[in-house]
Scaffold this motif. Structure first.
Motif, mmCIF file in Angstrom:
data_model
loop_
_atom_site.group_PDB
_atom_site.id
_atom_site.type_symbol
_atom_site.label_atom_id
_atom_site.label_comp_id
_atom_site.label_asym_id
_atom_site.label_seq_id
_atom_site.Cartn_x
_atom_site.Cartn_y
_atom_site.Cartn_z
ATOM 1 N N GLN A 5 3.937 6.803 -0.812
ATOM 2 C CA GLN A 5 4.373 7.329 0.476
ATOM 3 C C GLN A 5 5.889 7.259 0.613
ATOM 4 O O GLN A 5 6.473 8.005 1.376
ATOM 5 C CB GLN A 5 3.713 6.561 1.621
ATOM 6 N N THR A 14 0.738 4.029 -3.055
ATOM 7 C CA THR A 14 0.265 5.382 -2.768
ATOM 8 C C THR A 14 1.414 6.396 -2.742
ATOM 9 O O THR A 14 1.209 7.541 -2.346
ATOM 10 C CB THR A 14 -0.483 5.430 -1.428
ATOM 11 N N SER A 59 0.826 -1.202 0.000
ATOM 12 C CA SER A 59 0.000 0.000 0.000
ATOM 13 C C SER A 59 0.866 1.259 0.000
ATOM 14 O O SER A 59 0.558 2.227 -0.717
ATOM 15 C CB SER A 59 -0.919 -0.007 1.215
#
Length: 125
Positions: free
Chosen positions: A25, A23, A19
């Motif tokens: 990050q 995304t 994830s």
């Protein structure tokens, strides 16, 4: 910690790291969304976790992405440790995993051999 709990923790870590990659990050330019986390093996004492990473990109790109993930390991550990409630968070080690690519090449080779065998049988008939 029981084996089932270790596997479940490994799966949670895999989902969280995936994830974070998707995304964006992780800001390291070597890490892109074409990288996938195959599996995470957590040690029984929760000291270490091996994170196996692969991609269908060339091998050098995968190795470069693994170096990027390894340099961001502290950040990844910090973010995930805030989400999970475990008494000891494992130190993450990222490893390039080329088994998916090798398996894909093997299937292609087998298909090519099967096709050649079929053509050879047609010629003899």
């Amino acid at each position: 910690m029981g084996q089932y709990r270790l596997e479940r923790l490994g799966e949670q870590l895999r989902e969280e790291i995936s994830s974070m990659i998707l995304t964006h990050q992780i800001k390291d330019p070597r890490v892109n969304e074409f990288i996938s986390v195959n599996r995470v093996e957590v040690a029984g004492d929760l000291a270490y976790a091996k994170v196996y990473v692969s991609s269908f990109m060339d091998d050098n790109s995968v190795r470069r992405a693994v170096r990027g993930l390894q340099s961001a390991a502290g950040f990844i550990q910090c973010v995930i440790a805030k989400k999970l409630t475990i008494y000891k968070f494992p130190k993450l080690t990222f490893i390039a995993d080329f088994s998916m690519k090798e398996g894909f090449k093997m299937v292609q080779t087998l298909n090519a051999l099967e096709k050649q065998d079929g053509q050879a049988q047609e010629k003899t008939e």
